[in-house]
Design an enzyme around this catalytic site. Structure first.
Site, PDB file in Angstrom:
ATOM      1  N   THR A  48      -0.713 -19.532 -58.036  1.00 28.13           N
ATOM      2  CA  THR A  48       0.588 -19.045 -58.495  1.00 28.13           C
ATOM      3  C   THR A  48       0.744 -17.567 -58.185  1.00 28.13           C
ATOM      4  O   THR A  48       1.858 -17.084 -57.979  1.00 28.13           O
ATOM      5  CB  THR A  48       0.756 -19.296 -59.999  1.00 28.13           C
ATOM      6  OG1 THR A  48       0.534 -20.685 -60.273  1.00 28.13           O
ATOM      7  CG2 THR A  48       2.145 -18.912 -60.485  1.00 28.13           C
ATOM      8  N   TYR A 136     -12.857 -24.327 -58.400  1.00 26.53           N
ATOM      9  CA  TYR A 136     -11.414 -24.548 -58.279  1.00 26.53           C
ATOM     10  C   TYR A 136     -11.217 -25.697 -57.301  1.00 26.53           C
ATOM     11  O   TYR A 136     -11.356 -25.522 -56.090  1.00 26.53           O
ATOM     12  CB  TYR A 136     -10.748 -23.270 -57.781  1.00 26.53           C
ATOM     13  CG  TYR A 136      -9.231 -23.290 -57.712  1.00 26.53           C
ATOM     14  CD1 TYR A 136      -8.479 -24.359 -58.180  1.00 26.53           C
ATOM     15  CD2 TYR A 136      -8.547 -22.201 -57.177  1.00 26.53           C
ATOM     16  CE1 TYR A 136      -7.105 -24.350 -58.120  1.00 26.53           C
ATOM     17  CE2 TYR A 136      -7.164 -22.180 -57.112  1.00 26.53           C
ATOM     18  CZ  TYR A 136      -6.446 -23.255 -57.575  1.00 26.53           C
ATOM     19  OH  TYR A 136      -5.071 -23.244 -57.497  1.00 26.53           O
ATOM     20  N   LYS A 165     -11.588 -25.906 -62.716  1.00 31.97           N
ATOM     21  CA  LYS A 165     -10.147 -26.133 -62.760  1.00 31.97           C
ATOM     22  C   LYS A 165      -9.851 -27.251 -61.770  1.00 31.97           C
ATOM     23  O   LYS A 165     -10.064 -27.100 -60.560  1.00 31.97           O
ATOM     24  CB  LYS A 165      -9.360 -24.885 -62.367  1.00 31.97           C
ATOM     25  CG  LYS A 165      -7.838 -25.134 -62.329  1.00 31.97           C
ATOM     26  CD  LYS A 165      -7.088 -24.016 -61.653  1.00 31.97           C
ATOM     27  CE  LYS A 165      -5.599 -24.345 -61.579  1.00 31.97           C
ATOM     28  NZ  LYS A 165      -4.839 -23.333 -60.793  1.00 31.97           N
TER      29      LYS A 165
END
Length: 299
Positions: A48, A136, A165
């Protein structure tokens, strides 16, 4: 395994000034908005945050600014993965020295790696630092899916790999991570619209770009679930879901930025080659924000 990190983490947007540079002042404002909203951590240079469109110097600047503004109020997770192992190590060591609490490491996102290459990269980066690592898993961008078995193997072999994540949007896979490997690794879900489902399933938390827009609201849903009040959690989720769905249904980074700009937080457009949203989609998101006046009140 540490159980220190849990709850709602904001994947911070990266504001850009009209001249294209990082807007430190607005970035600090986003950190405060999230902390004031009760989030449990903030993430610098995540997807993001448009890290892939930044120079190494800009990534270092963002990490330093976020750590400074957080000022120990919440943990800072710095995303330090890169295309090369060497750069990932350099960014990781810098983030540790700057005061990040945890490093999130995406696998290289140009040439899909073999499993052996992936494991070597992750072990090498983890061994180069002393603080906890969050894997990730972003198969849509990297071309490599870290299976629950692979994640469990890494967590057992490398002491500081403590979190993952998972941005696969596959709740079956997330369920395996939570239930089969929860003794060695804590799972955070990186798909915002799965927040209610993920937390109900037992995920350690969620990492959400929409927490830039509605931090207190996402935190409230998490707290309701933590207190065992599923009815309240569902009611609060239903209230914010239309806006969540609109952002998730549009190109995500431009949508988060459009929502923040509509709230009067001048994060600017995404960095090219990404483009801003079309007028109709922007108007739809703005209209949904206007139906949630508490968002504007907390800006």
């Amino acid at each position: 395994m540490s159980s220190q990190l849990s709850g709602v983490l904001t994947a911070l947007a990266s504001p850009f000034a009209p001249d294209g540079r990082i807007d430190d002042k607005t970035l600090r404002r986003l950190v405060d908005r999230s902390v004031d909203g009760g989030v449990d951590g903030v993430v610098a240079c995540g997807s993001t945050g448009e890290f892939a469109a930044m120079s190494g110097a800009e990534r270092r600047q963002v990490v330093e600014t976020v750590v400074d503004q957080a000022a120990g109020r919440v943990p800072v997770i710095a995303q330090t993965g890169a295309v090369s192992t060497r750069e990932a190590i350099e960014l990781s060591r810098h983030a540790q020295a700057a005061g990040a609490s945890i490093l999130m490491v995406v696998t290289p996102y140009y040439e899909p790696l073999t499993l052996d290459e992936t494991l070597r990269y992750l072990r090498t980066v983890a061994d180069a630092v002393d603080i906890p690592i969050m894997l990730y898993n972003l198969p849509g961008a990297t071309g490599v899916n870290l299976s629950p078995e692979t994640v469990g193997q890494l967590a057992r072999e490398v002491d500081n790999i403590q979190y993952i994540k998972d941005t696969s949007a596959d709740m079956a896979q997330a369920g395996q991570l939570i239930h089969r490997y929860g003794d060695v690794i804590s799972t955070f879900i990186g798909w915002d619209s799965l927040l209610l489902q993920a937390l109900s399933e037992g995920a350690a938390g969620v990492m959400a770009g929409t927490a830039n827009v509605m931090p207190a609201e996402l935190v409230s849903v998490h707290r309701a679930l933590r207190e065992g009040d599923l009815d309240r959690a569902r009611t609060e989720w239903a209230r914010i879901y239309p806006l969540m769905d609109a952002i998730m249904s549009a190109p995500f980074i431009p949508a988060v930025k459009a929502a923040l700009n509509a709230l009067g937080i001048p994060v600017g457009p995404p960095r090219e080659p990404l483009l801003g949203l079309d007028a109709a989609t922007t108007a739809g998101i703005t209209s949904l924000i206007e139906k949630l006046p508490q968002l504007s009140a907390s800006r």
